[in-house]
Design a protein around this motif. Sequence first.
Motif, PDB file in Angstrom:
ATOM      1  N   GLU A 132       0.900  70.721 -70.615  1.00 45.20           N
ATOM      2  CA  GLU A 132      -0.099  69.840 -70.006  1.00 45.20           C
ATOM      3  C   GLU A 132      -1.421  70.568 -69.785  1.00 45.20           C
ATOM      4  OE1 GLU A 132      -0.416  66.675 -66.279  1.00 45.20           O
ATOM      5  OE2 GLU A 132       1.042  68.314 -66.204  1.00 45.20           O
ATOM      6  N   GLN A 133      -1.342  71.843 -69.411  1.00 45.37           N
ATOM      7  CA  GLN A 133      -2.559  72.617 -69.192  1.00 45.37           C
ATOM      8  C   GLN A 133      -3.342  72.826 -70.479  1.00 45.37           C
ATOM      9  OE1 GLN A 133      -3.824  74.036 -66.131  1.00 45.37           O
ATOM     10  NE2 GLN A 133      -2.406  72.519 -65.314  1.00 45.37           N
ATOM     11  N   THR A 134      -2.633  72.900 -71.605  1.00 45.34           N
ATOM     12  CA  THR A 134      -3.292  73.211 -72.873  1.00 45.34           C
ATOM     13  C   THR A 134      -3.622  71.978 -73.709  1.00 45.34           C
ATOM     14  OG1 THR A 134      -1.108  73.587 -73.870  1.00 45.34           O
ATOM     15  CG2 THR A 134      -2.293  75.513 -73.029  1.00 45.34           C
ATOM     16  N   THR A 135      -2.794  70.914 -73.592  1.00 48.30           N
ATOM     17  CA  THR A 135      -2.991  69.742 -74.462  1.00 48.30           C
ATOM     18  C   THR A 135      -3.231  68.447 -73.695  1.00 48.30           C
ATOM     19  OG1 THR A 135      -0.637  69.131 -74.594  1.00 48.30           O
ATOM     20  CG2 THR A 135      -1.438  70.815 -76.138  1.00 48.30           C
ATOM     21  N   GLY A 136      -2.844  68.398 -72.433  1.00 51.23           N
ATOM     22  CA  GLY A 136      -2.957  67.171 -71.668  1.00 51.23           C
ATOM     23  C   GLY A 136      -1.723  66.294 -71.731  1.00 51.23           C
ATOM     24  N   PHE A 137      -0.794  66.595 -72.635  1.00 51.50           N
ATOM     25  CA  PHE A 137       0.437  65.806 -72.761  1.00 51.50           C
ATOM     26  C   PHE A 137       1.431  66.222 -71.676  1.00 51.50           C
ATOM     27  CE2 PHE A 137       4.813  65.378 -74.342  1.00 51.50           C
ATOM     28  CZ  PHE A 137       4.843  64.006 -74.593  1.00 51.50           C
ATOM     29  N   SER A 138       2.087  65.218 -71.063  1.00 47.82           N
ATOM     30  CA  SER A 138       3.035  65.519 -69.989  1.00 47.82           C
ATOM     31  C   SER A 138       4.259  64.625 -70.080  1.00 47.82           C
ATOM     32  CB  SER A 138       2.363  65.332 -68.621  1.00 47.82           C
ATOM     33  OG  SER A 138       3.279  65.532 -67.567  1.00 47.82           O
ATOM     34  N   SER A 139       5.455  65.258 -70.115  1.00 50.52           N
ATOM     35  CA  SER A 139       6.726  64.526 -70.089  1.00 50.52           C
ATOM     36  C   SER A 139       7.819  65.486 -69.613  1.00 50.52           C
ATOM     37  CB  SER A 139       7.074  63.954 -71.465  1.00 50.52           C
ATOM     38  OG  SER A 139       8.311  63.262 -71.408  1.00 50.52           O
ATOM     39  N   PRO A 140       7.956  65.686 -68.301  1.00 53.30           N
ATOM     40  CA  PRO A 140       8.958  66.630 -67.786  1.00 53.30           C
ATOM     41  C   PRO A 140      10.372  66.321 -68.242  1.00 53.30           C
ATOM     42  CG  PRO A 140       7.444  65.957 -66.048  1.00 53.30           C
ATOM     43  CD  PRO A 140       7.168  65.069 -67.223  1.00 53.30           C
ATOM     44  N   ILE A 141      10.727  65.039 -68.308  1.00 55.44           N
ATOM     45  CA  ILE A 141      12.082  64.667 -68.730  1.00 55.44           C
ATOM     46  C   ILE A 141      12.325  65.093 -70.167  1.00 55.44           C
ATOM     47  CG2 ILE A 141      13.607  62.721 -69.246  1.00 55.44           C
ATOM     48  CD1 ILE A 141      12.531  61.316 -66.795  1.00 55.44           C
ATOM     49  N   LEU A 142      11.371  64.842 -71.050  1.00 57.61           N
ATOM     50  CA  LEU A 142      11.515  65.228 -72.452  1.00 57.61           C
ATOM     51  C   LEU A 142      11.726  66.726 -72.582  1.00 57.61           C
ATOM     52  CD1 LEU A 142      11.348  64.770 -75.522  1.00 57.61           C
ATOM     53  CD2 LEU A 142       8.844  64.966 -75.312  1.00 57.61           C
ATOM     54  N   PHE A 143      10.914  67.520 -71.905  1.00 57.76           N
ATOM     55  CA  PHE A 143      11.039  68.972 -72.030  1.00 57.76           C
ATOM     56  C   PHE A 143      12.306  69.491 -71.355  1.00 57.76           C
ATOM     57  CE2 PHE A 143       6.349  68.571 -72.603  1.00 57.76           C
ATOM     58  CZ  PHE A 143       6.308  69.056 -73.906  1.00 57.76           C
ATOM     59  N   SER A 144      12.768  68.823 -70.304  1.00 57.30           N
ATOM     60  CA  SER A 144      14.045  69.213 -69.691  1.00 57.30           C
ATOM     61  C   SER A 144      15.184  69.002 -70.671  1.00 57.30           C
ATOM     62  CB  SER A 144      14.289  68.400 -68.411  1.00 57.30           C
ATOM     63  OG  SER A 144      13.325  68.696 -67.424  1.00 57.30           O
ATOM     64  N   VAL A 145      15.167  67.874 -71.360  1.00 56.52           N
ATOM     65  CA  VAL A 145      16.207  67.581 -72.361  1.00 56.52           C
ATOM     66  C   VAL A 145      16.151  68.593 -73.501  1.00 56.52           C
ATOM     67  CG1 VAL A 145      16.912  65.927 -74.139  1.00 56.52           C
ATOM     68  CG2 VAL A 145      16.399  65.136 -71.827  1.00 56.52           C
ATOM     69  N   LEU A 146      14.958  68.885 -73.997  1.00 58.92           N
ATOM     70  CA  LEU A 146      14.824  69.845 -75.093  1.00 58.92           C
ATOM     71  C   LEU A 146      15.285  71.238 -74.675  1.00 58.92           C
ATOM     72  CD1 LEU A 146      11.359  68.790 -76.597  1.00 58.92           C
ATOM     73  CD2 LEU A 146      13.641  68.346 -77.534  1.00 58.92           C
ATOM     74  N   CYS A 147      14.941  71.632 -73.458  1.00 63.41           N
ATOM     75  CA  CYS A 147      15.360  72.949 -72.971  1.00 63.41           C
ATOM     76  C   CYS A 147      16.878  73.024 -72.855  1.00 63.41           C
ATOM     77  CB  CYS A 147      14.709  73.249 -71.623  1.00 63.41           C
ATOM     78  SG  CYS A 147      12.948  73.652 -71.713  1.00 63.41           S
ATOM     79  N   GLN A 148      17.504  71.963 -72.341  1.00 63.77           N
ATOM     80  CA  GLN A 148      18.955  71.988 -72.193  1.00 63.77           C
ATOM     81  C   GLN A 148      19.640  71.943 -73.548  1.00 63.77           C
ATOM     82  OE1 GLN A 148      20.373  72.849 -69.662  1.00 63.77           O
ATOM     83  NE2 GLN A 148      22.539  72.370 -69.951  1.00 63.77           N
ATOM     84  N   ALA A 149      19.076  71.209 -74.497  1.00 62.34           N
ATOM     85  CA  ALA A 149      19.641  71.187 -75.850  1.00 62.34           C
ATOM     86  C   ALA A 149      19.597  72.588 -76.459  1.00 62.34           C
ATOM     87  CB  ALA A 149      18.881  70.200 -76.728  1.00 62.34           C
ATOM     88  N   LEU A 150      18.504  73.304 -76.221  1.00 63.47           N
ATOM     89  CA  LEU A 150      18.399  74.685 -76.698  1.00 63.47           C
ATOM     90  C   LEU A 150      19.443  75.565 -76.024  1.00 63.47           C
ATOM     91  CD1 LEU A 150      16.965  76.937 -78.247  1.00 63.47           C
ATOM     92  CD2 LEU A 150      15.298  77.064 -76.384  1.00 63.47           C
ATOM     93  N   VAL A 151      19.644  75.364 -74.725  1.00 57.39           N
ATOM     94  CA  VAL A 151      20.639  76.136 -73.983  1.00 57.39           C
ATOM     95  C   VAL A 151      22.037  75.902 -74.545  1.00 57.39           C
ATOM     96  CG1 VAL A 151      21.870  76.192 -71.773  1.00 57.39           C
ATOM     97  CG2 VAL A 151      19.394  76.412 -71.817  1.00 57.39           C
ATOM     98  N   VAL A 152      22.380  74.649 -74.805  1.00 53.80           N
ATOM     99  CA  VAL A 152      23.706  74.340 -75.351  1.00 53.80           C
ATOM    100  C   VAL A 152      23.887  75.011 -76.708  1.00 53.80           C
ATOM    101  CG1 VAL A 152      25.200  72.500 -76.207  1.00 53.80           C
ATOM    102  CG2 VAL A 152      23.929  72.180 -74.083  1.00 53.80           C
ATOM    103  N   GLY A 153      22.856  74.964 -77.540  1.00 52.93           N
ATOM    104  CA  GLY A 153      22.942  75.637 -78.839  1.00 52.93           C
ATOM    105  C   GLY A 153      23.129  77.134 -78.705  1.00 52.93           C
TER     106      GLY A 153
END
Length: 465
Positions: A132-153
């Motif tokens: 958000e600081q660099t692009t203005g785009f914000s979606s905490p839920i989306l990034f939480s899901v992506l982070c957890q998917a990475l963790v599972v992998g």
Amino acid sequence: MNWYRRLENRLESGSDESGVIRGTLSGRRMFMIWLAANLVVTTMLTGTLFVPGIDYTTAVIVIVVGTIIGTIVLTLIGNIGTRTGLATMAITRGAFGARGSYLPVAANVIILMGWSWVQAMLAGISVNYVVEQTTGFSSPILFSVLCQALVVGLAILGHEGIEKAEPWFALLILLAMAFVFVTAFTGHAPSEYTQMSTDPSLEFTPALALDIVISTAISWTVLSGDLNRLAKSQRAGVVGSGLGYITSTVLAMVLGLTAFSYILIDRGGSAGTGDAGGEPAAFDPTVLADEFGWALAIVIFLSVMATNTMVVYGMVNSVVGAQSRARLRFLPVALVLGAISIIGSTWLALLDQYTDFLTMIGAFFVPVFAILIVDYYIIKRRVYTRDILRDSGGLYSYTRGVNWAAVGVWVVGALVSYLLTYAYPSPVGATIPSFIASFALYLGLTWHTRGRFAAVSVGHLSAEA
């Protein structure tokens, strides 16, 4: 195959004459493992919860005292792992029975699942902050899901690599800690922190803070047997894990406490203003990142990735290793639990209930560890035999594989914790009374069985180190 499954396979096959697995890690190595393991953002953010509810000096004292108290339980349980070579959840078979142990295993999976959600959310919020600081785009839920998917992998494919990388992540955290401490104490004198006014309307007491600190140690105790069975001696395990946990926890919590106090002082919450800031800390890493820079958010993300991968990995192995002869395979269990953890990572409201989550951990596991300490050190006289690996029969068969005394005491202990937290708030908190009640009740109910185990020595798993 992971290290603790290899140890369990060696136990089952009787790879040495005594059936005892001896670890090889020194006290220094155990210290580093525990230091790295607990230098995580959750511990740091826990420290931000204490002000302005209680004053800075009291908070520091509570952190130190609570950590020491919790470490006593952690090292006692970890020492059983050192002596027997068993993981924590496998140790519960001795007190609860082969089938009765499914109850603490289930509770462990629930707690670890909750931790995985919390960690994924914190990582996602941190990534979202940078994006958000660099692009203005914000979606905490989306990034939480992506982070957890990475963790599972990573938990399925790359857990060994993340274990090797974790010390480097810990180094980054230590550097970030040094930066925050220097910034905080050069920006404001220590006297400004100690003279900060409190906000009684928050109804946050030292007893509640103490419960939170002890519950943090209890949450780590579920893994103490897993880690400490790698120690080459009881001394190495107890001293290494004890000092490592105390050092990392005190550093991380005091850092969070200091960082948030620094923010409150900047906002006019210093002594003499009559305003302590008005609001307790949110369990939100961006509160600190706003003040100390987005680089801190990146370090938070890296620490969460390392720790959460091991949380998910440990959760899967708790299920797979619930029976001595595993009937469940790692990959299917990992995929099912991983999917649940990914879905749960969207529940960002959990962060607002973090103290309640810690209370639940205490209610679930404080009675369990009180029971295990009584059972192993007093009733079983520091000996668990190889019967503990059997799914039926033997010394730990109890009544159809369930020790109902342990189950009953667990229920009572959890009820005591709940009542003293919500119905009749205790001036000394709920954790210590729950532990004492569980300890005394289980000791009283099982004392008459102590003679049954007095002569047990053949084929035991305990290692005199």
